[in-house]
Design an enzyme around this catalytic site. Sequence first.
Site, PDB file in Angstrom:
ATOM      1  N   HIS A 153      -3.419  30.914  12.457  1.00 11.37           N
ATOM      2  CA  HIS A 153      -4.466  30.002  11.985  1.00 11.37           C
ATOM      3  C   HIS A 153      -5.472  30.668  11.046  1.00 11.37           C
ATOM      4  CE1 HIS A 153      -3.085  26.988  14.849  1.00 11.37           C
ATOM      5  NE2 HIS A 153      -3.136  27.897  15.806  1.00 11.37           N
ATOM      6  N   GLU A 208      -3.824  34.089  17.090  1.00 10.35           N
ATOM      7  CA  GLU A 208      -4.754  33.131  16.492  1.00 10.35           C
ATOM      8  C   GLU A 208      -5.055  33.489  15.040  1.00 10.35           C
ATOM      9  OE1 GLU A 208      -5.908  30.197  17.822  1.00 10.35           O
ATOM     10  OE2 GLU A 208      -4.364  30.680  19.301  1.00 10.35           O
ATOM     11  N   HIS A 256     -10.184  28.434  22.561  1.00 10.75           N
ATOM     12  CA  HIS A 256      -8.738  28.535  22.332  1.00 10.75           C
ATOM     13  C   HIS A 256      -8.492  28.913  20.878  1.00 10.75           C
ATOM     14  CE1 HIS A 256      -4.435  26.652  22.759  1.00 10.75           C
ATOM     15  NE2 HIS A 256      -4.428  27.866  22.273  1.00 10.75           N
TER      16      HIS A 256
END
Length: 227
Positions: free
Chosen positions: A120, A116, A62
């Site tokens: 992040h 992502e 993930h």
Amino acid sequence: MKHQYFFKLLIIQYLSVVCLCASEDNFDFFYFVQQWPGSYCDTKQSCCYPKTGKPAADFGIHGLWPNYKDGSYPSNCDPDSVFDKSQISDLMSKLQKSWPTLACPSNEGFKFWSHEWIKHGTCSESVFDQHEYFEAGLKLKDKLNLLQILNNAGIKPDDKFYKLESIRDAIKEATGFTPGIHCNVDSSHNNQLLEIYTCVDTSGTEFIECPLLPKGRCASSVQFPKF
């Protein structure tokens, strides 16, 4: 004297701003999160297989998320950073296998990977560039074969229910570190094993004991659904 005091005050204010900005670029550890596709597809939003076809019946990545020890986390740290798929062209086959998207409508995965990286990955730019970030996640996945660990403990994706404690203990025994576990609830109100959180040091290479485990809502026994 007044001018000297005012100048010193300006210097102090400047240094405090610089220190604040620098601290915002730091983080304490990574959460490395793997997700079970069978449970994801049982959630309310359902799922769509990527254009490359149905992913393997295995945990998929993930994300690799920078975190602080107080439970908060940095996000969207570089507004000027743009996801560039050409930078990960050599990783495409591995990303499709180990970091697949299940979002609808069916797609190739670039939207997921872009999210992502921007949310992040940009917060780990002191450690990784874009290619290194995704490569680090793939290497961690190779080091931590969750499905094999659980299978070795007799815990299999067969729609049966297993004690949450047994799942946690199996992973801890194999890795030496306690994982965090998140569950979902399917349409039949069954608690299902959805995500497993492990922690990684700030180099993004070594697993560590989690400074803080995420709060997961799971029953004492959870279903490990087929996929």
